[in-house]
Design a protein around this motif. Sequence first.
Motif, PDB file in Angstrom:
ATOM      1  N   LEU A 163      17.732   5.828  -4.552  1.00  0.00           N
ATOM      2  CA  LEU A 163      16.666   5.240  -3.738  1.00  0.00           C
ATOM      3  C   LEU A 163      15.278   5.655  -4.213  1.00  0.00           C
ATOM      4  O   LEU A 163      14.330   4.855  -4.161  1.00  0.00           O
ATOM      5  N   ALA A 164      15.133   6.891  -4.665  1.00  0.00           N
ATOM      6  CA  ALA A 164      13.829   7.343  -5.128  1.00  0.00           C
ATOM      7  C   ALA A 164      13.347   6.511  -6.318  1.00  0.00           C
ATOM      8  O   ALA A 164      12.195   6.052  -6.356  1.00  0.00           O
ATOM      9  N   VAL A 165      14.225   6.303  -7.302  1.00  0.00           N
ATOM     10  CA  VAL A 165      13.842   5.528  -8.480  1.00  0.00           C
ATOM     11  C   VAL A 165      13.669   4.055  -8.122  1.00  0.00           C
ATOM     12  O   VAL A 165      12.696   3.403  -8.527  1.00  0.00           O
ATOM     13  N   ASP A 166      14.599   3.506  -7.346  1.00  0.00           N
ATOM     14  CA  ASP A 166      14.529   2.105  -6.969  1.00  0.00           C
ATOM     15  C   ASP A 166      13.270   1.808  -6.157  1.00  0.00           C
ATOM     16  O   ASP A 166      12.673   0.733  -6.272  1.00  0.00           O
ATOM     17  N   SER A 167      12.847   2.771  -5.349  1.00  0.00           N
ATOM     18  CA  SER A 167      11.657   2.553  -4.514  1.00  0.00           C
ATOM     19  C   SER A 167      10.402   2.370  -5.352  1.00  0.00           C
ATOM     20  O   SER A 167       9.490   1.617  -4.986  1.00  0.00           O
ATOM     21  N   LEU A 168      10.340   3.062  -6.488  1.00  0.00           N
ATOM     22  CA  LEU A 168       9.169   2.922  -7.356  1.00  0.00           C
ATOM     23  C   LEU A 168       9.129   1.538  -7.998  1.00  0.00           C
ATOM     24  O   LEU A 168       8.049   0.964  -8.186  1.00  0.00           O
ATOM     25  N   TRP A 169      10.298   0.994  -8.335  1.00  0.00           N
ATOM     26  CA  TRP A 169      10.353  -0.378  -8.852  1.00  0.00           C
ATOM     27  C   TRP A 169       9.935  -1.374  -7.771  1.00  0.00           C
ATOM     28  O   TRP A 169       9.166  -2.295  -8.014  1.00  0.00           O
ATOM     29  N   LEU A 170      10.448  -1.183  -6.559  1.00  0.00           N
ATOM     30  CA  LEU A 170      10.121  -2.086  -5.460  1.00  0.00           C
ATOM     31  C   LEU A 170       8.631  -2.038  -5.117  1.00  0.00           C
ATOM     32  O   LEU A 170       8.017  -3.065  -4.832  1.00  0.00           O
ATOM     33  N   GLU A 171       8.045  -0.843  -5.150  1.00  0.00           N
ATOM     34  CA  GLU A 171       6.620  -0.709  -4.837  1.00  0.00           C
ATOM     35  C   GLU A 171       5.771  -1.437  -5.868  1.00  0.00           C
ATOM     36  O   GLU A 171       4.820  -2.149  -5.531  1.00  0.00           O
ATOM     37  N   LYS A 172       6.134  -1.279  -7.133  1.00  0.00           N
ATOM     38  CA  LYS A 172       5.340  -1.891  -8.199  1.00  0.00           C
ATOM     39  C   LYS A 172       5.497  -3.407  -8.238  1.00  0.00           C
ATOM     40  O   LYS A 172       4.537  -4.141  -8.444  1.00  0.00           O
ATOM     41  N   ASN A 173       6.723  -3.900  -8.009  1.00  0.00           N
ATOM     42  CA  ASN A 173       7.014  -5.311  -8.224  1.00  0.00           C
ATOM     43  C   ASN A 173       7.045  -6.163  -6.960  1.00  0.00           C
ATOM     44  O   ASN A 173       7.026  -7.383  -7.046  1.00  0.00           O
ATOM     45  N   ASN A 174       7.098  -5.485  -5.795  1.00  0.00           N
ATOM     46  CA  ASN A 174       7.126  -6.275  -4.557  1.00  0.00           C
ATOM     47  C   ASN A 174       6.303  -5.654  -3.431  1.00  0.00           C
ATOM     48  O   ASN A 174       6.318  -6.147  -2.311  1.00  0.00           O
ATOM     49  N   GLY A 175       5.614  -4.556  -3.713  1.00  0.00           N
ATOM     50  CA  GLY A 175       4.748  -3.939  -2.711  1.00  0.00           C
ATOM     51  C   GLY A 175       5.478  -3.335  -1.536  1.00  0.00           C
ATOM     52  O   GLY A 175       4.884  -3.152  -0.469  1.00  0.00           O
ATOM     53  N   ASN A 176       6.763  -2.985  -1.719  1.00  0.00           N
ATOM     54  CA  ASN A 176       7.554  -2.452  -0.602  1.00  0.00           C
ATOM     55  C   ASN A 176       7.347  -0.954  -0.410  1.00  0.00           C
ATOM     56  O   ASN A 176       7.170  -0.205  -1.367  1.00  0.00           O
ATOM     57  N   TYR A 177       7.410  -0.533   0.863  1.00  0.00           N
ATOM     58  CA  TYR A 177       7.383   0.880   1.224  1.00  0.00           C
ATOM     59  C   TYR A 177       8.520   1.141   2.204  1.00  0.00           C
ATOM     60  O   TYR A 177       8.508   0.624   3.320  1.00  0.00           O
TER      61      TYR A 177
END
Length: 340
Positions: A294-308
């Motif tokens: 989740l830690a690594v996936d969250s950084l992808w989601l933040e960069k590519n979809n603005g998710n938090y």
Amino acid sequence: MDRTFHPRRSRSIAPLVAVAAASALLVAGCSSSTGGKKAEEKASGIAAGKATTPRMTVALVTHQAPGDTFWDIVRKGAEAAAAKDNIKLVYSSDPNAGNQANLVQNAVDQKVDGIAITLAKPDAMKDVVAKATRAGIPVVGLNSGVSDWKKLGLLEFFGQDESVAGEAFGKKLNEVGAKNAVCVIQEQGNIGLTQRCDGVRKTFRGTTQILYVNGTDMPSVKSTITAKLKQDSSLDHVVTLGAPYALTAVQSVDDAGSKAKVATFDLNKDLARSIQKGDIQFAVDQQPYLQGYLAVDSLWLEKNNGNYSGGGEQPVLTGPAFVDKSNVDGVAAFAAQGTR
């Protein structure tokens, strides 16, 4: 403690899982034409279950001590997310807080796209996290630091609340009839380990003693626990804070001729087998594979979809959940493949 069990954890991680699942479904089933499908794949950034977004570099920096296999599971989860998300994962670790901070600084100097760190000693990470933030590098936390991640300005946190886990552990000791327990801390100054033992002491109705050992020297761990058990024959439970130390404590109990039982925080394949055999009473599982993923996936989601995850305000809890003889068979297979 009802709030620490799987239903709540499932709800906590559901928004993040839903994003990935929704993207996969979008790719798999929403278009009946090749052109439409390709357009949707481009929009979602995922094709055939893997990201098509530009290559990212993420640094995962932990306080892993040499030989601590717990972190192999964290890393395995992080690598799985990196493979899915087209991420180059750079892993480094050092149990010394100053050295860990230097590793984070190295990541900042290399201008990585994101950093995931543990906050076993948060004060030592404060300045370097601020440098990463000023450099425009998003930083998320995992495993250690649930009480400090927001104060240090991290975007998200994935792990368990160690105080809550400790309190649940203390209640479990009450349920099994424990009266005199020793809580073994393998790294002095590690805030998460201290919170675990403090939590145990808060809810356990019996006596809780603290024993410090050198977690980087397993023969010393064994001899120190053995000596404690010989010195105090009234001890009926040894509480360890990691799977390797629990397995060593079983040997110490045998060497000391003690009747004490062993229970622990954290899980691995050997510990799951020990629960099945009855050598260890129970373990608290915080799902380290999930923390890394989740830690690594969250950084992808933040960069590519603005998710938090957690809206940037709440941690995503991955534990605690108890594993004992009643449910270990359902966990052992996953532990054997290194994903629990």
